[in-house]
Design an enzyme around this catalytic site. Sequence first.
Site, PDB file in Angstrom:
ATOM      1  N   ARG A  94       0.839  -1.216   0.000  1.00 43.22           N
ATOM      2  CA  ARG A  94       0.000   0.000   0.000  1.00 43.22           C
ATOM      3  C   ARG A  94       0.864   1.252   0.000  1.00 43.22           C
ATOM      4  NH1 ARG A  94      -1.912   1.022   6.118  1.00 43.22           N
ATOM      5  NH2 ARG A  94      -0.255  -0.143   7.115  1.00 43.22           N
ATOM      6  N   ASP A 253      10.933  -6.512   8.330  1.00 37.63           N
ATOM      7  CA  ASP A 253      10.559  -5.603   7.244  1.00 37.63           C
ATOM      8  C   ASP A 253      10.252  -4.195   7.782  1.00 37.63           C
ATOM      9  OD1 ASP A 253       8.367  -7.189   8.364  1.00 37.63           O
ATOM     10  OD2 ASP A 253       7.068  -5.937   7.136  1.00 37.63           O
ATOM     11  N   ASP A 263       7.662   2.822  10.261  1.00 36.09           N
ATOM     12  CA  ASP A 263       6.381   2.125  10.447  1.00 36.09           C
ATOM     13  C   ASP A 263       5.792   2.337  11.835  1.00 36.09           C
ATOM     14  OD1 ASP A 263       6.027   1.390   7.905  1.00 36.09           O
ATOM     15  OD2 ASP A 263       5.764  -0.741   8.307  1.00 36.09           O
TER      16      ASP A 263
END
Length: 490
Positions: A94, A253, A263
Amino acid sequence: MPQTPSCFTVEHTYKQLPAALYALCQPTAVAAPEWLAFNQPLAEELSLPERYHATDQGLQLFAGNIVADWCQPLAQAYAGHQFANYVPRLGDGRALLLAEVISRSGQRYDLQLKGAGPTPFSRGGDGRSPLGPVIREYLVSEAMHALGVPTTRALAAVSSGEMVYRDEPQPGAILTRVAKSHIRIGTFQYVASCNDRQLLNDFTDYVIARHYPQCAAQPQPYLALLTAIIAAQAATVAHWMSLGFIHGVMNTDNMTISGETIDYGPCAFMEAYDEKTVFSAIDRRGRYAYGNQPAVAQWNLTRLAETLLPLLNADQPAAIRLATAALENFSQQYQQNYQQRMATKLGITHPAQDDERLINDLLQLLQQDQIDFSQFFNQLSQLDPAKAGELFSDKISWQNWMQRWQARVGEQSLTTGQRVSIMQQVNPVLIPRNHLVQQAIEQVTRHGDLTLFNQLKQAWLKPFATNPAYLAFSQPATEDERVQRTFCGT
Ligand code: AMP
Ligand code: MG
């Protein structure tokens, strides 16, 4: 309005790498975008042309509704260990890299849309992001930057005018993220899994040139790279720990090669000091608890080292010996960074061996009495630190510790004013408290009201300053306000 000198420099170096590393992909337009936030100082640092500054053209660009001629969108491929389970193909499901921009200071930055629609890596997901996580990432990543922690930044946030469907329908939004790069440990895992020695070589050389150019001149450039990444991550995680930051989803990740925090999903700042603190709703076993973060970072770096083995030495046992020695250094580097930061929080400029005990004994007291980590250090940083004592129920233990601390800081050739000033530069008055982030999210999501979001955004630009206007933001959550669980952006 003063004009930004126009030297907007754009490149697309990632796109020049082998095609196995990405998929070209266009954003999917949204129905009715509206501005949530635009980061003017960051835009100026990037020399972003003024036509995109909080303008309609900027809105359309950051919503993915137009693709400017200087953008060449692509989704990056990566793999990763999620809660220790290896997933061979994750990738930008995304997110889309629009371009690399060279900042005024000459630093290369990725410009990435997050939530701009499906990509070949979406694995059935919608490629979208709900509004709440966009607000959280904007607020917390910018606050982390102001706190001095290496982190990705937020350039823009726009609502999409469309709903996204999770447990319940929620308004959608798109964040424009800025990072030195989005290359992760998971990217190396993906490259290694291709079993293509040339690809591994080329990609690693690219990473050295982009992030650690000094390694190229070392006798063993790839070992030097591993060592440099280990050092960068040890420093970043020690910085998190000194502020009580809990990332929440430290999958491989979600850990960068640059050392930038990335993130901001279920992240939160610890309140009452406790090593076991977990906020993330998906972290049921506490793998990513506050106190586990250094060990997890080392575990993740071990996964990175595994991918580099073929480059370290043609003889695998020799390569493993080199990697192991580099990884063993992590603990020492982490401890050094952590002890230095914690000592500075106590106003100790040159930590000695014994200070570790002083720090640990304090942490034990904080834990016993469930004391708010940031509030305590903030109060200890006042000219009269006695107020910090009011937080403790165990007055005798507190008095004992306080006397040891006073004797220790008294050994230094610093005036009280100098020591207080050192402490106030590292102990924030304001941290992105979870309940405040949550309240801002609710106001925006439920009522379209940006007031609190804007106030917090402003307040957290100066986390070390005492501003009476923001007194309420410095207070820990009340019992009613406390947020126990945070959720990922997915
Ligand atoms: P994250 O939890 O954001 O680190 O994402 C983990 C993986 O799931 C990444 O590969 C993301 O691209 C992917 N992902 C997360 N949310 C979505 C979504 N809404 N649609 C498609 N892929 C997603
Ligand atoms: Mg991620």
